[in-house]
Motif scaffolding. Sequence first.
Motif, PDB file in Angstrom:
ATOM      1  N   MET A   1       0.850  -1.199   0.000  1.00 34.15           N
ATOM      2  CA  MET A   1       0.000   0.000   0.000  1.00 34.15           C
ATOM      3  C   MET A   1       0.888   1.251   0.000  1.00 34.15           C
ATOM      4  N   ASN A   2       0.650   2.120  -0.928  1.00 31.34           N
ATOM      5  CA  ASN A   2       1.413   3.356  -0.914  1.00 31.34           C
ATOM      6  C   ASN A   2       0.650   4.415  -0.114  1.00 31.34           C
ATOM      7  N   THR A   3       0.918   4.429   1.191  1.00 37.31           N
ATOM      8  CA  THR A   3       0.144   5.304   2.067  1.00 37.31           C
ATOM      9  C   THR A   3       0.354   6.775   1.750  1.00 37.31           C
ATOM     10  N   HIS A   4       1.530   7.079   1.211  1.00 38.11           N
ATOM     11  CA  HIS A   4       1.826   8.474   0.915  1.00 38.11           C
ATOM     12  C   HIS A   4       0.768   9.070  -0.018  1.00 38.11           C
ATOM     13  N   GLN A   5       0.281   8.239  -0.928  1.00 38.37           N
ATOM     14  CA  GLN A   5      -0.738   8.697  -1.869  1.00 38.37           C
ATOM     15  C   GLN A   5      -2.013   9.148  -1.163  1.00 38.37           C
ATOM     16  N   GLN A   6      -2.213   8.611   0.041  1.00 38.97           N
ATOM     17  CA  GLN A   6      -3.478   8.893   0.712  1.00 38.97           C
ATOM     18  C   GLN A   6      -3.487  10.259   1.401  1.00 38.97           C
ATOM     19  N   LEU A   7      -2.332  10.884   1.525  1.00 36.48           N
ATOM     20  CA  LEU A   7      -2.308  12.139   2.264  1.00 36.48           C
ATOM     21  C   LEU A   7      -2.808  13.293   1.394  1.00 36.48           C
ATOM     22  N   MET A   8      -3.909  13.862   1.845  1.00 34.68           N
ATOM     23  CA  MET A   8      -4.502  14.944   1.052  1.00 34.68           C
ATOM     24  C   MET A   8      -3.698  16.233   1.127  1.00 34.68           C
ATOM     25  N   ARG A   9      -2.930  16.382   2.201  1.00 39.32           N
ATOM     26  CA  ARG A   9      -2.178  17.632   2.375  1.00 39.32           C
ATOM     27  C   ARG A   9      -1.257  17.878   1.175  1.00 39.32           C
ATOM     28  N   ASP A  10      -0.743  16.778   0.574  1.00 37.82           N
ATOM     29  CA  ASP A  10       0.216  16.935  -0.520  1.00 37.82           C
ATOM     30  C   ASP A  10      -0.448  17.250  -1.858  1.00 37.82           C
ATOM     31  N   THR A  11      -1.776  17.265  -1.857  1.00 35.58           N
ATOM     32  CA  THR A  11      -2.465  17.592  -3.113  1.00 35.58           C
ATOM     33  C   THR A  11      -2.701  19.100  -3.235  1.00 35.58           C
ATOM     34  N   ILE A  12      -2.371  19.839  -2.192  1.00 34.42           N
ATOM     35  CA  ILE A  12      -2.581  21.294  -2.239  1.00 34.42           C
ATOM     36  C   ILE A  12      -1.257  21.960  -2.618  1.00 34.42           C
ATOM     37  N   VAL A  13      -1.285  22.748  -3.656  1.00 35.12           N
ATOM     38  CA  VAL A  13      -0.036  23.379  -4.102  1.00 35.12           C
ATOM     39  C   VAL A  13      -0.194  24.907  -4.149  1.00 35.12           C
ATOM     40  N   SER A  14       0.943  25.566  -4.207  1.00 37.43           N
ATOM     41  CA  SER A  14       0.918  27.039  -4.276  1.00 37.43           C
ATOM     42  C   SER A  14       0.128  27.500  -5.500  1.00 37.43           C
ATOM     43  N   ASN A  15      -0.640  28.561  -5.321  1.00 42.03           N
ATOM     44  CA  ASN A  15      -1.266  29.208  -6.493  1.00 42.03           C
ATOM     45  C   ASN A  15      -0.992  30.719  -6.444  1.00 42.03           C
ATOM     46  N   TYR A  16       0.183  31.057  -5.925  1.00 41.12           N
ATOM     47  CA  TYR A  16       0.586  32.468  -5.830  1.00 41.12           C
ATOM     48  C   TYR A  16       0.741  33.044  -7.237  1.00 41.12           C
ATOM     49  N   SER A  17       0.064  34.162  -7.460  1.00 39.30           N
ATOM     50  CA  SER A  17       0.081  34.729  -8.811  1.00 39.30           C
ATOM     51  C   SER A  17       1.272  35.670  -9.022  1.00 39.30           C
ATOM     52  N   GLY A  18       1.998  35.965  -7.941  1.00 43.97           N
ATOM     53  CA  GLY A  18       3.167  36.836  -8.082  1.00 43.97           C
ATOM     54  C   GLY A  18       2.856  38.310  -7.923  1.00 43.97           C
TER      55      GLY A  18
ATOM     56  N   GLY B   1     -11.245   9.985   8.280  1.00 43.97           N
ATOM     57  CA  GLY B   1      -9.981   9.742   7.572  1.00 43.97           C
ATOM     58  C   GLY B   1      -8.829  10.330   8.374  1.00 43.97           C
ATOM     59  N   PHE B   2      -7.714  10.576   7.707  1.00 44.78           N
ATOM     60  CA  PHE B   2      -6.565  11.154   8.410  1.00 44.78           C
ATOM     61  C   PHE B   2      -6.787  12.655   8.654  1.00 44.78           C
ATOM     62  N   PHE B   3      -6.113  13.169   9.664  1.00 42.08           N
ATOM     63  CA  PHE B   3      -6.373  14.538  10.105  1.00 42.08           C
ATOM     64  C   PHE B   3      -5.999  15.606   9.082  1.00 42.08           C
ATOM     65  N   ASP B   4      -5.118  15.270   8.147  1.00 43.64           N
ATOM     66  CA  ASP B   4      -4.700  16.286   7.178  1.00 43.64           C
ATOM     67  C   ASP B   4      -5.820  16.642   6.198  1.00 43.64           C
ATOM     68  N   GLU B   5      -6.862  15.817   6.184  1.00 42.45           N
ATOM     69  CA  GLU B   5      -7.973  16.077   5.267  1.00 42.45           C
ATOM     70  C   GLU B   5      -8.677  17.397   5.613  1.00 42.45           C
ATOM     71  N   TYR B   6      -8.718  17.681   6.902  1.00 41.36           N
ATOM     72  CA  TYR B   6      -9.416  18.879   7.386  1.00 41.36           C
ATOM     73  C   TYR B   6      -8.745  20.155   6.831  1.00 41.36           C
ATOM     74  N   PRO B   7      -7.443  20.387   7.100  1.00 45.22           N
ATOM     75  CA  PRO B   7      -6.840  21.580   6.497  1.00 45.22           C
ATOM     76  C   PRO B   7      -6.805  21.522   4.978  1.00 45.22           C
ATOM     77  N   ALA B   8      -6.643  20.333   4.415  1.00 50.39           N
ATOM     78  CA  ALA B   8      -6.581  20.253   2.945  1.00 50.39           C
ATOM     79  C   ALA B   8      -7.896  20.725   2.340  1.00 50.39           C
ATOM     80  N   LYS B   9      -9.003  20.347   2.965  1.00 46.90           N
ATOM     81  CA  LYS B   9     -10.304  20.767   2.412  1.00 46.90           C
ATOM     82  C   LYS B   9     -10.533  22.262   2.603  1.00 46.90           C
ATOM     83  N   LEU B  10     -10.080  22.787   3.737  1.00 48.15           N
ATOM     84  CA  LEU B  10     -10.193  24.246   3.923  1.00 48.15           C
ATOM     85  C   LEU B  10      -9.373  24.966   2.852  1.00 48.15           C
ATOM     86  N   ALA B  11      -8.162  24.460   2.617  1.00 49.76           N
ATOM     87  CA  ALA B  11      -7.264  25.116   1.652  1.00 49.76           C
ATOM     88  C   ALA B  11      -7.852  25.062   0.245  1.00 49.76           C
TER      89      ALA B  11
END
Length: 528
Positions: A1-18, A236-246
């Motif tokens: 099982m690749n658990t790393h894939q399950q972490l939602m926190r890593d699906t959020i990326v910068s969208n800084y427009s500069g 699910g894992f706790f990172d889902e909460y901030p990931a969904k807010l983000a």
Amino acid sequence: MNTHQQLMRDTIVSNYSGKNRYDLIIIGAGLSGLACGLLWQKNTSGMKTLIIEKNSYPGGYSTAYEKGGYVFETTQLFPDITDILDYLEIDLPLKRYENNFMRRLVVHGDTVDEYKIPAGSEHFTAYLTETFPGDAEKIRALMQYSVDLFAQVRKLKANATLMDNLGTLLRAPKVIANLNRTYSELLDKFGITDTRLREVMETFTSFSGVPSDRASAILATGAMLSSMTRCFRPLGFFDEYPAKLARKYQSLEGEILFNSEVERIETNNGVVTGIKLRNNPDSIRAEKIITTIDPMRAMHDLVGDENLPPEYVKKLKGTIMSPSSINVALGLDDGIDMTKLDLDYPYNVVSTGLGTAENLFDEFLSGDHGFSGDCFHVAVICPSLTTGAKNTVTIRSTPWALNGWKELRETDYEKYRNKKEQWADFLIGIAEKYFIPDLTKHIVVKDIATPATYARYSGSPTGSIYDIASLVTQFGPKRIPMKTPVHNLYQPKFAHGLYGTMMGAVQVIDLILHRRFNGGNSLFVPKK
Ligand SMILES: Cc1cc2nc3c(=O)[nH]c(=O)nc-3n(C[C@H](O)[C@H](O)[C@H](O)COP(=O)(O)OP(=O)(O)OC[C@H]3O[C@@H](n4cnc5c(N)ncnc54)[C@H](O)[C@@H]3O)c2cc1C
């Protein structure tokens, strides 16, 4: 099982427009910063908003991470935040702890008292009166008073005006009466003298890592009733909460810039003007700034004492930040059946008897720690019982001071590692003795966080895990105000915990919007 894939926190990326100018910059993408950003975007239109975060993902202290094929979490529970999540349109599947709130063990030499504290204040009252029949009347009176007090807290206004304060005298007399009262004094008021009963009641001040003879009675009562009445964690894992807010915040055109540390909050004649990032000579200008990082770092270092009124600097210097922690996260093999161990409580807590919290806190204040075989307070949590992932156990101990940990890590890593292993063994020994027989035999992965870890991760100079300590001496009107002396610089950092961070965000956005969003109420009032 690749658990790393399950972490939602890593699906959020910068969208800084500069852009180099924003209406609002928020420092920190923990739950405070994300909730501020989302509430702001929802209640304004066309605003340019940027959250700046030094880590590479959102969540701050509330997160999950993967190590050796196991997913570990930092935080473990929160009181009812469903209204605000509904308002924010965040669909976060939750587990509600309906029956039991806490398994509590108190060690007196060779004997161990066990309490299984039920969820819900009425059940708790019934349980206590059954367990301590001689004190039944006192318990009922204390619990009724606590419920009334908490109801009055709901009537308070945040960032109160003179008129609000006058109204509080009428609407919330119990709050006024308890402003300077410690939780110990509240127990005294109701004649709770039985040592064992006090040991159970004082459990609730330990949530905030301070002893009952220093904890605010209001905050401890609020923490007790709000968590035990309706207590949750994500399914699910706790990172889902901030990931969904983000994600939601970004969908409303809010920007986030990760991997970027704010090094300076710039001011001009007492007015905030922007920020400067580490390794970047250019400023980003801002009309308003909300800082959600440790206030000591934000105000002393990023703003600079020279840009603050001396009386504010004095108040800051006199403020005690909450303690740090040693946390041991364990991944266990599947030879152990965790479901058979009666551990599916938000908290399993074991400590030595009355006086333990006071002793530990005094040692923390002196810059040391008071943990020993005769003096400890330890929580054991089993997140995998909810997430269904591979067996995990978290063993948490607080209070610890940062003292020496950071220097040791930087100057002699080998010694640092030995020291943390030694304390991890101590904590594992306690968990094994009181909760999980043969625990040691089943450990596959071990991850140890020390006060140096917390300091490094959060940027808190003291590795504090619950913001400003919830001492009665720095509570309510005595706390550092949300509106800083620098015009247009705000700091919603006064209450520990996930519920506190959400309410801090509600209060600060309401303040900036001149009460248009939440009517000045200190807690979120859902729109009918
Ligand atoms: C181990 C542990 C367990 C806990 N368990 C619980 C629990 O079960 N229930 C509960 O209610 N609470 C719990 N808490 C407390 C809770 O996690 C915190 O109160 C809450 O997450 C704080 O959120 P925050 O956004 O205010 O701060 P943080 O989470 O500290 O977020 C601040 C963010 O700012 C970033 N930052 C710092 N400095 C800078 C800078 N200069 N530039 C840019 N970014 C910066 C940090 O990287 C961080 O992401 C726990 C805390 C810890 C540490």
